[in-house]
Design an enzyme around this catalytic site. Sequence first.
Site, PDB file in Angstrom:
ATOM      1  N   GLN A  19       0.807  -1.225   0.000  1.00 34.94           N
ATOM      2  CA  GLN A  19       0.000   0.000   0.000  1.00 34.94           C
ATOM      3  C   GLN A  19       0.841   1.277   0.000  1.00 34.94           C
ATOM      4  OE1 GLN A  19      -2.582  -1.900   3.290  1.00 34.94           O
ATOM      5  NE2 GLN A  19      -3.998  -0.512   2.289  1.00 34.94           N
ATOM      6  N   HIS A 113       0.964  -9.152   4.508  1.00 35.00           N
ATOM      7  CA  HIS A 113      -0.152  -8.207   4.535  1.00 35.00           C
ATOM      8  C   HIS A 113      -0.831  -8.250   3.167  1.00 35.00           C
ATOM      9  CE1 HIS A 113      -1.900  -4.544   6.696  1.00 35.00           C
ATOM     10  NE2 HIS A 113      -2.605  -4.683   5.590  1.00 35.00           N
ATOM     11  N   ASN A 157      -1.868 -10.917   8.184  1.00 34.40           N
ATOM     12  CA  ASN A 157      -2.765  -9.804   8.430  1.00 34.40           C
ATOM     13  C   ASN A 157      -4.191 -10.175   8.022  1.00 34.40           C
ATOM     14  OD1 ASN A 157      -3.099  -6.801   8.991  1.00 34.40           O
ATOM     15  ND2 ASN A 157      -4.067  -6.994   6.987  1.00 34.40           N
ATOM     16  N   GLU A 158      -5.074 -10.163   8.972  1.00 36.05           N
ATOM     17  CA  GLU A 158      -6.501 -10.339   8.713  1.00 36.05           C
ATOM     18  C   GLU A 158      -6.861 -11.500   7.792  1.00 36.05           C
ATOM     19  OE1 GLU A 158      -8.181  -6.697   7.324  1.00 36.05           O
ATOM     20  OE2 GLU A 158      -7.911  -5.699   9.250  1.00 36.05           O
TER      21      GLU A 158
END
Length: 411
Positions: A19, A113, A157-158
């Site tokens: 990101q 991520h 991540n998640e």
Amino acid sequence: MPYTFPAGFLWGVAGAAHQIEGGNVNSDSWVLEHVPGSPFVEPSGDACDHYHRYPDDIALIRSLGFNSYRFSIEWARIEPEEGEFSYAALDHYRRMLEACHASGLTPVVTYHHFTSPRWFAAKGGWEVLANADYFARYCERATAHLGDLIGAACTLNEPNVGLLIQHMGHMPGDEAMLNASYRRAAARAVGSDDFAAFPNCRHAPARDTFLKAHRLAFDAIKAGPGSFPVGLTLALVDHQAAPGGEAARDAARAAIDEPFLETARHDDFIGVQTYSRMRHGPDGVLPPEAGVPVTQMGYEFWPEALEGTIRYAHVFTGRPVIVTENGIGTENDADRIEYVRRALRGVQHCLQDGLPVRGYCYWSVFDNFEWSQGYRPKFGLIAVDRVTQTRTLKPSAEWLGQIARANTLAD
Ligand code: GCO
């Protein structure tokens, strides 16, 4: 009354490689961003050019008053082809970790991520249980090179976020995902039979791979070098039952959160990532409540959700909590300050009740690439000019930095 947080409380900002780094051309996401019918509104491109600008960025984060930086290392750079590890990429992340230590920031490192190397997606990615071994090997190699400098680690991540978004009705079901034209186009683009990237994979089979991968990664990272807490981060909304919605709420928790919270009982901490609540009625998920404003993401403005999810995650797992993400996408920085102020009150209440909350990381340090929604949502404490890469502090950056420096939330 002003409230002073426990000594050693982590005050961080968070980001993720894809990101903000820019030019992550070997990742599965990059492929999907460029195929016909792409689910992304725009490509990630240069992002915030953090790959090159990290020394200044890390110094800026520290100068604001934070004592921690959560960032991710990029598997697609570290293992660009199956079994080929890049020491140059690992050295890059070593320099980032050294820069954190030199400036006084505890680095919280996320090993995954959302993005993976292209070759991993071409092998069926997370849909294939045996592929968990690839992730474990990458974690072992990365830890061998970096472990002595890591402050805390998040494996995945998640991993539950796909299940969550599907439950909200914002993502097609698994069969539609399998047949999406962009999935076939991506497979053609890399010359394979299939292409299962994190955002477009079937999340039901992926769940088991994630659970296995997390346990293998936990052991691989714990093997050292280094001695630091290791945990999992989860996308946790505060599930609330409207009258008659108790069964639907419990079913949502059981499907989206509990398998992951179950495994987190064996970890050093649970990473709580919360943005809003979800209300359940007798027939399922309810739309935003009348009168409650919604954020740029379409979520209800509900900062109290964080207190609810910290309590839920801690009671379920018995583990200490690090808030690894909390934040808001908004063009209105005064709303951001209001949101974080109320969320931090929730953290305070948890601490006053004796819950072991170890830190709070705001998402996100920069306005950045918000996946399929591109650069429109503004989560950052710091704005970034998309052409010149100039960083501009928002008032919230200095406001939250001041709280971090004082370790105290004023009235
Ligand atoms: C997630 C991720 C972040 C997002 C953030 C804002 O929660 O989806 O960890 O990558 O950018 O949550 O939506």
